[in-house]
Write an enzyme that holds these catalytic residues in place. Structure first.
Site, mmCIF file in Angstrom:
data_model
loop_
_atom_site.group_PDB
_atom_site.id
_atom_site.type_symbol
_atom_site.label_atom_id
_atom_site.label_comp_id
_atom_site.label_asym_id
_atom_site.label_seq_id
_atom_site.Cartn_x
_atom_site.Cartn_y
_atom_site.Cartn_z
ATOM 1 N N HIS A 38 1.100 -1.273 -0.574
ATOM 2 C CA HIS A 38 0.026 0.295 0.086
ATOM 3 C C HIS A 38 1.020 1.020 0.051
ATOM 4 O O HIS A 38 1.164 2.131 1.647
ATOM 5 C CB HIS A 38 -0.681 0.014 1.386
ATOM 6 C CG HIS A 38 -2.129 -0.906 1.336
ATOM 7 N ND1 HIS A 38 -1.415 -2.179 1.750
ATOM 8 C CD2 HIS A 38 -3.193 -1.226 0.936
ATOM 9 C CE1 HIS A 38 -2.522 -3.197 1.357
ATOM 10 N NE2 HIS A 38 -3.779 -2.515 1.253
ATOM 11 N N HIS A 280 -4.323 3.355 -3.494
ATOM 12 C CA HIS A 280 -4.268 2.561 -2.704
ATOM 13 C C HIS A 280 -3.534 1.152 -1.793
ATOM 14 O O HIS A 280 -3.229 1.221 -1.310
ATOM 15 C CB HIS A 280 -5.877 2.335 -2.233
ATOM 16 C CG HIS A 280 -6.235 1.959 -1.071
ATOM 17 N ND1 HIS A 280 -6.096 2.646 0.390
ATOM 18 C CD2 HIS A 280 -6.326 0.160 -0.055
ATOM 19 C CE1 HIS A 280 -6.390 1.773 1.336
ATOM 20 N NE2 HIS A 280 -6.387 0.061 0.941
ATOM 21 N N GLU A 435 -19.765 -3.522 22.460
ATOM 22 C CA GLU A 435 -18.892 -4.671 23.022
ATOM 23 C C GLU A 435 -17.754 -5.195 22.549
ATOM 24 O O GLU A 435 -16.351 -4.724 23.215
ATOM 25 C CB GLU A 435 -19.138 -5.904 22.568
ATOM 26 C CG GLU A 435 -20.535 -6.685 24.064
ATOM 27 C CD GLU A 435 -21.587 -5.845 23.750
ATOM 28 O OE1 GLU A 435 -22.902 -6.334 25.246
ATOM 29 O OE2 GLU A 435 -22.104 -5.478 23.265
ATOM 30 N N HIS A 497 -29.258 -15.277 22.587
ATOM 31 C CA HIS A 497 -28.880 -14.995 24.364
ATOM 32 C C HIS A 497 -28.123 -16.239 24.585
ATOM 33 O O HIS A 497 -27.286 -16.031 26.052
ATOM 34 C CB HIS A 497 -29.898 -14.426 25.226
ATOM 35 C CG HIS A 497 -29.839 -12.956 25.206
ATOM 36 N ND1 HIS A 497 -30.276 -12.255 24.129
ATOM 37 C CD2 HIS A 497 -29.884 -11.716 26.125
ATOM 38 C CE1 HIS A 497 -30.662 -11.296 23.938
ATOM 39 N NE2 HIS A 497 -30.613 -11.157 25.048
#
Length: 695
Positions: A38, A280, A435, A497
């Site tokens: 890159h 890129h 999270e 869950h």
């Protein structure tokens, strides 16, 4: 070559500019030589990186782990040459041959920066956005560290005051993790954090207009950050003087993190490749590299050209680092003299030693009593928190469920937060419902050093965290994940869950130790072992994930062999075992009840508790064979999740009582009954295994 400054606010000489252009050419040559990489971003960011490493940051290239250093995070890790060229120029230990071996086997310059592999690399960055969250964690850790050792010092006067700088690209800011982390950083008012955004408008698929139309600067203003824009020079290049002024202004804002949007042109000044998506992630090509060298006044026939005077000028960073270190050491010595007790604590913590007698504070739980292992974990944290000040953490808005509150009267929050327990140096972190960034922030906290971090959520939500957890393991960081509600035993919340595949999939991550204790006493021993392993004496740095129950489970006598990962909880009576029942977590008591029935029927049965497969795998063959004798072919593994882990332990004649489908919404006891996690079913399966072993 003249060294007359060419700007007024920043000492910027022709040698400085030549060093920047050298970094550009080195990036283009390195990618061209290996044939992939890159180059574009490294070329356009060279002025920013050089300004940070040569004009702004306090660091000592001769000692990249110096406590008083500023931290640098390249969140846009694909542009690793942005960092490698500066580590080379400043004298961190990389040399020209290392740049020539970019992205090749055994080199110090892998495709993305790797912590512990290359001196001066503060964190492993590859997945975009992780570095932003790492930097937020580092800034949080810096504040907590100051609270441990020098809380009364006036702002900017403590040897523990330093800055965290990060460079992020468009991809980093598009990934949701960076939004989570940036929101928390604004809420925490982390004035020691400066994030530079490479606003080059280019991603792999072309102009970022393909995917983004928001006003990113206003988004960061909404997060509560101090926001500035730096426009390029007329020729399109980044303006070092303007950038330097913006960074200095950012450092002066101590009540908010700072965001600097740097408008750049990717691959500048390549005549044809600049401002293209091809620049890129692809080599520019020999002709374009040569053309770029002509633009910058380099010999197009030479590769990896570095003038002696340019390198000598850049390597003066070693002298400045030595001077900065000496100045810091003077202030640090004065602090030590004025604070002998805190200095002794600093020495202990920096050596990753634990306080004398800390193990005596571990609770011992009454046998027979039903206790949820999440509750036992909470008791352990509260007991240890009183004697291990560097231990801190929290949860993703689930503290009451995870039992992760180490001190209810002390929350890690800025001083002007309205909550009564708010304390900028508080023990309990409120990560919010974030999270993924929580896990990456924990990585940053661990990377910063001088604290011990844990963070909690439900086990099923480890899916949200997985990429950062993988990086914890990749970097071998001492972070502890507290994952509760670890099975269908959580009950009525239902299959969304209830973790089923999670234990097995987490165990598949190399270097992650998954610990699922059977009861309260195993939980206490697990915490003890985890903390012992996070010491230099033990030499262990792997992350741990604690999988803990919501429901109460019977408590057994503590057994020191729990630290070995697996041990004989109940031995066979009436002779050598005919069958071994292997279980973890809340299923251990089911195996114990099954053993009682088998023993009553005249079948000598051993129960083996396996709190941690990875710890067990570390033991020598003699110990492992003593727990699971090869001569006993009849074996049953019991775990309320998919059985993938257990096939290698039970063998051809063995059987597995597992859950190979999703759960359901009902009381946990009902689900265990309906899905076969009962003593009666384990007995039946054990008899099948015994019969198979006799064939």
């Amino acid at each position: 070559m003249s060294t007359k400054p060419t700007t007024t606010d920043l000492e910027w000489t022709e040698l400085d500019q030549r060093a920047v252009d050298t970094a550009r050419i080195l990036a283009a040559d390195a990618v061209q030589k290996v044939g992939n990489g890159h180059p574009g971003t490294a070329m356009s960011l060279a002025p920013a990186a050089y300004t940070l490493f040569q004009k702004v940051m306090r660091h000592d290239p001769a000692d990249p782990e110096w406590t008083g250093r500023d931290r640098f995070v390249l969140s846009a890790g694909h542009s690793s040459l942005t960092l490698y060229t500066q580590l080379y120029l400043a004298g961190f230990g990389l040399e020209l041959d290392d740049l020539k071996s970019f992205r090749t086997w055994g080199s110090k310059t892998p495709g993305h920066p790797e912590y512990g592999h290359t001196r001066g690399v503060e964190t492993t960055t590859g997945p975009l956005g992780q570095g932003v969250a790492n930097a937020v964690g580092m800034a949080m850790a810096a504040r907590y560290e100051r609270g441990l050792f020098d809380p009364e010092a006036a702002p900017g006067t403590s040897p523990f005051d330093h800055f965290v700088f990060a460079i992020a690209g468009d991809g980093c800011l598009q990934e949701g993790i960076s939004g989570e982390a940036s929101s928390l950083a604004g809420h925490q008012k982390l004035g020691n954090l400066v994030l530079l955004w490479d606003d080059n408008h280019i991603s792999i698929e072309g102009d970022t207009e393909t995917a983004v139309s928001e006003d990113t600067a206003k988004r960061y203003e909404a997060y509560g950050w101090h926001v500035q824009r730096v426009e390029p020079q007329e020729n399109g290049d980044l303006d070092p003087a303007a950038l330097y002024a913006a960074i200095e202004a950012a450092k002066a804002v101590t009540d908010r993190p700072s965001f600097i949007a740097m408008r750049s042109i990717i691959a500048w000044p390549a005549p044809n490749a600049q401002n293209t998506e091809a620049a890129h992630g692809s080599a520019l090509g020999d002709d374009e590299v040569a053309a770029t060298k002509r633009v910058l006044g380099f010999d197009p026939e030479k590769s990896f050209e570095v003038a002696d005077e340019v390198l000598a000028h850049a390597r003066k960073a070693l002298d400045r680092g030595r001077e900065a270190r000496a100045e810091w050491e003077k202030g640090f010595g004065e602090w030590r003299t004025a604070n002998p007790e805190r200095a002794a604590e600093f020495d202990r913590i920096a050596a990753t030693e634990l306080p004398a007698g800390w193990e005596e504070k571990l609770p011992v739980f009454e046998t027979g009593k039903g206790v949820a292992t999440r509750a036992a974990s909470g008791k352990v944290l509260q007991a240890l928190g009183a004697v291990i000040p560097e231990l801190w953490g929290g949860s993703a808005d689930l503290a009451g469920s995870n039992n992760t509150t180490i001190d209810k009267t002390s929350s890690f929050l800025p001083a002007d937060n309205p909550l009564p327990e708010a304390d900028p140096y508080g023990r309990t972190i409120h990560f919010g419902i974030r999270e993924h960034s929580m896990a990456a922030e924990m990585n940053g906290i661990a990377l910063h050093g001088n604290t011990r971090i844990y963070g909690g959520t439900f086990l099923v939500f480890s899916d949200y965290m997985r990429n950062a957890v993988r990086l914890s393991a990749l970097m071998r960081l001492p972070v502890t994940y507290v994952w509760t509600h670890d099975s269908i035993g959580l009950g009525e919340d239902g299959p969304t869950h209830q973790p089923v595949e999670h234990l097995a999939s987490l165990r598949a991550i190399p270097g992650l130790n998954v610990v699922r204790p059977a009861d309260a006493n195993e939980t206490a021993l697990a915490w003890r072992e985890i903390l012992r392993r996070y010491t230099k004496v033990f030499g262990e740095g792997n992350p741990h994930g604690l999988a803990l129950t919501r429901q109460g489970v019977p408590t057994y006598e503590a057994n020191e062999d729990a630290a070995k990962g697996a041990y004989v909880l109940f031995e066979a009576e009436g002779g050598e075992p005919e069958v071994i029942l292997i279980a973890t977590g809340s299923e251990v008591h089911v195996a114990v009840e099954a053993r009682e029935q088998l023993q009553a029927a005249g079948t000598p049965t051993r129960v083996v508790s396996v709190p941690c497969v990875e710890w067990f795998d570390e033991q020598d063959q003699e110990y492992r064979d003593s727990v699971l004798p090869p001569s006993v072919k009849a074996r049953v593994a019991v775990e309320a999740g998919i059985g993938l882990t257990w096939h290698r332990f039970v063998g051809d004649a063995g059987r597995i009582v597992s859950l190979e489908h999703f759960g359901a919404s009902a009381d946990g006891k009902v689900l265990f009954q309906e899905f076969g996690f009962t003593a009666e079913n384990v007995v039946n399966v054990a008899q099948e295994s015994i019969a198979a072993a006799r064939r």
